[in-house]
Design an enzyme around this catalytic site. Sequence first.
Site, PDB file in Angstrom:
ATOM      1  N   ASN A 106     -13.644   0.692  32.231  1.00 10.40           N
ATOM      2  CA  ASN A 106     -12.304   0.181  32.506  1.00 10.40           C
ATOM      3  C   ASN A 106     -11.986  -1.022  31.626  1.00 10.40           C
ATOM      4  O   ASN A 106     -11.028  -1.745  31.863  1.00 10.40           O
ATOM      5  CB  ASN A 106     -12.216  -0.200  33.980  1.00 10.40           C
ATOM      6  CG  ASN A 106     -10.875   0.184  34.539  1.00 10.40           C
ATOM      7  OD1 ASN A 106      -9.899   0.327  33.795  1.00 10.40           O
ATOM      8  ND2 ASN A 106     -10.796   0.348  35.830  1.00 10.40           N
ATOM      9  N   HIS A 145       7.628   0.199  31.905  1.00  7.08           N
ATOM     10  CA  HIS A 145       6.841  -0.922  31.384  1.00  7.08           C
ATOM     11  C   HIS A 145       7.701  -1.908  30.617  1.00  7.08           C
ATOM     12  O   HIS A 145       7.225  -2.940  30.174  1.00  7.08           O
ATOM     13  CB  HIS A 145       5.705  -0.400  30.492  1.00  7.08           C
ATOM     14  CG  HIS A 145       4.765   0.470  31.261  1.00  7.08           C
ATOM     15  ND1 HIS A 145       4.842   1.845  31.234  1.00  7.08           N
ATOM     16  CD2 HIS A 145       3.774   0.171  32.126  1.00  7.08           C
ATOM     17  CE1 HIS A 145       3.927   2.340  32.050  1.00  7.08           C
ATOM     18  NE2 HIS A 145       3.261   1.354  32.588  1.00  7.08           N
ATOM     19  N   ARG A 151      -7.297 -10.500  31.592  1.00  9.64           N
ATOM     20  CA  ARG A 151      -7.125  -9.702  32.808  1.00  9.64           C
ATOM     21  C   ARG A 151      -8.460  -9.221  33.361  1.00  9.64           C
ATOM     22  O   ARG A 151      -9.293  -8.693  32.629  1.00  9.64           O
ATOM     23  CB  ARG A 151      -6.244  -8.483  32.515  1.00  9.64           C
ATOM     24  CG  ARG A 151      -4.794  -8.833  32.302  1.00  9.64           C
ATOM     25  CD  ARG A 151      -4.103  -9.161  33.611  1.00  9.64           C
ATOM     26  NE  ARG A 151      -3.818  -7.954  34.356  1.00  9.64           N
ATOM     27  CZ  ARG A 151      -2.645  -7.345  34.324  1.00  9.64           C
ATOM     28  NH1 ARG A 151      -1.647  -7.823  33.616  1.00  9.64           N
ATOM     29  NH2 ARG A 151      -2.454  -6.246  35.023  1.00  9.64           N
ATOM     30  N   ASP A 193      -1.270  10.163  44.642  1.00  4.92           N
ATOM     31  CA  ASP A 193      -1.347   9.681  43.255  1.00  4.92           C
ATOM     32  C   ASP A 193      -2.735   9.905  42.660  1.00  4.92           C
ATOM     33  O   ASP A 193      -3.733   9.562  43.276  1.00  4.92           O
ATOM     34  CB  ASP A 193      -1.069   8.175  43.207  1.00  4.92           C
ATOM     35  CG  ASP A 193       0.389   7.838  43.497  1.00  4.92           C
ATOM     36  OD1 ASP A 193       1.257   8.605  43.052  1.00  4.92           O
ATOM     37  OD2 ASP A 193       0.641   6.814  44.155  1.00  4.92           O
ATOM     38  N   GLU A 204       6.207   0.416  49.396  1.00  4.93           N
ATOM     39  CA  GLU A 204       4.830  -0.103  49.236  1.00  4.93           C
ATOM     40  C   GLU A 204       4.717  -1.623  49.301  1.00  4.93           C
ATOM     41  O   GLU A 204       3.808  -2.209  48.706  1.00  4.93           O
ATOM     42  CB  GLU A 204       4.185   0.427  47.936  1.00  4.93           C
ATOM     43  CG  GLU A 204       4.121   1.948  47.857  1.00  4.93           C
ATOM     44  CD  GLU A 204       3.415   2.481  46.598  1.00  4.93           C
ATOM     45  OE1 GLU A 204       2.621   1.743  45.993  1.00  4.93           O
ATOM     46  OE2 GLU A 204       3.658   3.654  46.248  1.00  4.93           O
ATOM     47  N   HIS A 256       1.060  12.231  41.048  1.00 13.61           N
ATOM     48  CA  HIS A 256       1.610  11.439  39.941  1.00 13.61           C
ATOM     49  C   HIS A 256       0.491  11.019  39.001  1.00 13.61           C
ATOM     50  O   HIS A 256      -0.586  10.644  39.432  1.00 13.61           O
ATOM     51  CB  HIS A 256       2.339  10.210  40.482  1.00 13.61           C
ATOM     52  CG  HIS A 256       2.616   9.190  39.430  1.00 13.61           C
ATOM     53  ND1 HIS A 256       3.552   9.395  38.444  1.00 13.61           N
ATOM     54  CD2 HIS A 256       2.057   7.982  39.164  1.00 13.61           C
ATOM     55  CE1 HIS A 256       3.553   8.341  37.634  1.00 13.61           C
ATOM     56  NE2 HIS A 256       2.649   7.473  38.048  1.00 13.61           N
TER      57      HIS A 256
HETATM   58  N1  GLN Z   1       2.649   5.043  43.855  1.00 12.96           N
HETATM   59  C1  GLN Z   1       2.175   4.074  42.934  1.00 12.96           C
HETATM   60  C2  GLN Z   1       3.295   3.110  42.583  1.00 12.96           C
HETATM   61  O1  GLN Z   1       4.389   3.506  42.497  1.00 12.96           O
HETATM   62  C3  GLN Z   1       1.654   4.720  41.660  1.00 12.96           C
HETATM   63  C4  GLN Z   1       1.044   3.705  40.733  1.00 12.96           C
HETATM   64  C5  GLN Z   1       0.353   4.298  39.502  1.00 12.96           C
HETATM   65  O2  GLN Z   1       0.684   5.352  39.043  1.00 12.96           O
HETATM   66  N2  GLN Z   1      -0.588   3.617  38.932  1.00 12.96           N
HETATM   67  O3  GLN Z   1       3.070   1.954  42.353  1.00 12.96           O
HETATM   68 ZN    ZN Z   2       1.942   5.709  37.253  1.00 14.79          ZN
END
Ligand code: GLN
Ligand code: ZN
Length: 773
Positions: free
Chosen positions: A122, A709, A530, A614, A499, A656
């Site tokens: 990572n 982004h 980071r 996800d 969230e 996702h």
């Molecule tokens: N559900 C998460 C969000 O929207 C997905 C984050 C991701 O893909 N890393 O933040």
């Molecule tokens: Zn994402």
Amino acid sequence: MKTTNLGYPRIGSNRALKKALENYWSGKATLVDLEETAKNIRTENWLLQQEKGIDIIPSNDFSLYDQVLDMCMTVNAIPKRYTALQQKNHATQDLYFAMARGIQKDGIDLTAMEMTKWFDTNYHYIVPEFYKNQAFSYCNSKIVDEYKEALALGIKTKPVLIGPVSFLLLGKEKENGFDRIDLLPNLLPTYLKIIKELSALNVEHIQFDEPFLATDLTNKDREAIRYTYQTIADKFPDLKIILANYFDCFGENLDTVLELPVHTLHLDLVRCKLQLDDILSSKKLNKNTHLSLGVIDGRNIWKNNFEDSLALIQKAIAHVGEERITIAPSCSLLHSPCDLDLETNETNLSAEVKQWLAFAKQKLEEVNTLRNFITKVNLSKTLEKVNENSAANAERKISKSIHNPKVKDRVKALTKKDDQRLNGFTQRKIIQQKALNLPLYPTTTIGSFPQTKEVRSQRANFKKGNTTPEAYHSFIEKETRETIAFQENIGLDVLVHGEFERNDMVEYFGEQLDGFAFTSFGWVQSYGSRCVKPPVIYGDVSRENPMTVFWSSFAQSITDKPVKGMLTGPVTILQWSFVRNDQPRSETCTQIALAIRDEVVDLEKAGLSIIQIDEPAIREGLPLRKEDWKTYLDWAVKAFRISASGVKDETQIHTHMCYSEFNDIIEHIAAMDADVITIECSRSQMELLDVFREFKYPNEIGPGVYDIHSPRVPDRSEMVALIEKAKEYIAPEHLWVNPDCGLKTRHWDETKKALIEMVAAAQECRQRVAVSH
Ligand code: GLN
Ligand code: ZN
């Protein structure tokens, strides 16, 4: 018999480097301050390694940002666009950080170099840029300076350099018509100059990292390895060259490697134990070659199993003799947290779990203890440590907090039908359409909405006990209500709760699952300043109570539109944690999958008709060698399917992923059988959909129509064009409209504007279809 280390964490055990970097970047501190912190960290690390009994201590493993970027600076692989900074009398650090992070200052506006993951870790490195016939030159003395710096402390270090072949392979060709490995004859003389300067200072060892030896190489690459190390040996016959490979076996590259005229070969015996037999029994193994045995896991946080390590070491000694053996961690300790001694919060990390762990500092002690055991140094103390180690490991094998028979039985009892939905997608689509009645090009988001300062501080205060549960609860409720109302108002079709209660997409689940522990200071560098603090999966994973049902069903209760339940998938939870090493990763992943499955079923029961699982990390779990991909993908995909298959056909499962390389794994992505997949797409202008078209990807797709982004608000017309373009690849009735990823890093004002435009773009595309019919 000697001990060595390949590299030590450079962020400092209290993340001093992170703070110093960020203060320097924000103008709160000077370059002198930054360099002082850096020097202190280096000094502490060197002295610590000396104190812990490491004989051959690395230097140049420190970096202000990244070791690959350092190498670019050293050999003058500095892309042309930065020459303005080289000429304008800027400090070298300005240039260095501009390459790392981009710069917008004094009329200069330059983008950063690309960053990507370091093999299967990572950690992210800066990708070198290469041009046809590129020349290199020795233009930065960091390697030599740090060697001298340690020498001044009385420590004769082993400079660590990225080997020239891996340096080239790590980069990218920035123009057509050449192969970057062909730059080796240009590059090697610069390396020889560095070696010469180090030799003049009587350096004894130099470590060259060539981790590409753990990957599939071409004959040409192997020839480059041969040429490089033959040339170095010819020019510097007395120098002890340590060639380091890690993260996997030498594989097909073994024969090449065994014949190299190097002093020491470093082997990762954690990732690849079996290679030791091949090496020891090979006739090609040079009579004088030393072996550095990487028996301590540099990638994970578990205490070593001394019994196993000693068996490997003894075997090697029996073949080549003690003189030719060095004991080491498997790879640089960069990938480990610094110091277990800092962990004193027993609610996060119980004393029981803690006794099974070893961080970087403790790993140095392990290296030393193993050596002392073999060489019979400090015998009584060493024996005590060895006994302690076997007691802890024995306890771990039978501990009730690790082993939960119910979980193990449930995994054993899984059958084929548990990873299959009731009907195939074609039938499910009809059933779901009837239940959901969504328009053409349904609009949705990926899950998170902006995490404002206020959201973060409320959550932090609640965690610290500074806010009452009631106050925190009403705060989250208010945020969720407002977010649902906003989504309704702008006409999104499938809503999310936002969230706001989640700190991190893995931690949030880990905190509610059995089998997870958390550290307070277990930071590992991700890139630059980071750091991440991965949870520790130490035991069988199970879910006692619903984890997300409360806020999801609350959100669903205040709207007539469908709300998507939002979960992190089993592979991503696994991938972003420190995973137990006493059973296969696939087994742990299956246990997590079952916990998520229960959550999916509970969400369905609570009235959520759409649930997203996800899996952004599924691709990064790919093994280094292609031949191992299928095994991994098979269990990873199966884990996802187990998590998704407990529901009725009416319930629509989304997944996702946020990256754009699907070419070589598309059939496995399809095998996940999610009803809808949302993916990153906008930066590649939908081109990545090519592979979905070619493969005839059967299910529905939401290719992101704008890049989250960037703070930039996209035009409606841009998004209309992207949707129209996507239609060339995907049947319109399979097409969703959504952003690239979650919106948590964005501000509300941009988010609002962008989503309003996105909904309008989908409406415009629907109208176009209506008119053309
Ligand atoms: N559900 C998460 C969000 O929207 C997905 C984050 C991701 O893909 N890393 O933040
Ligand atoms: Zn994402």
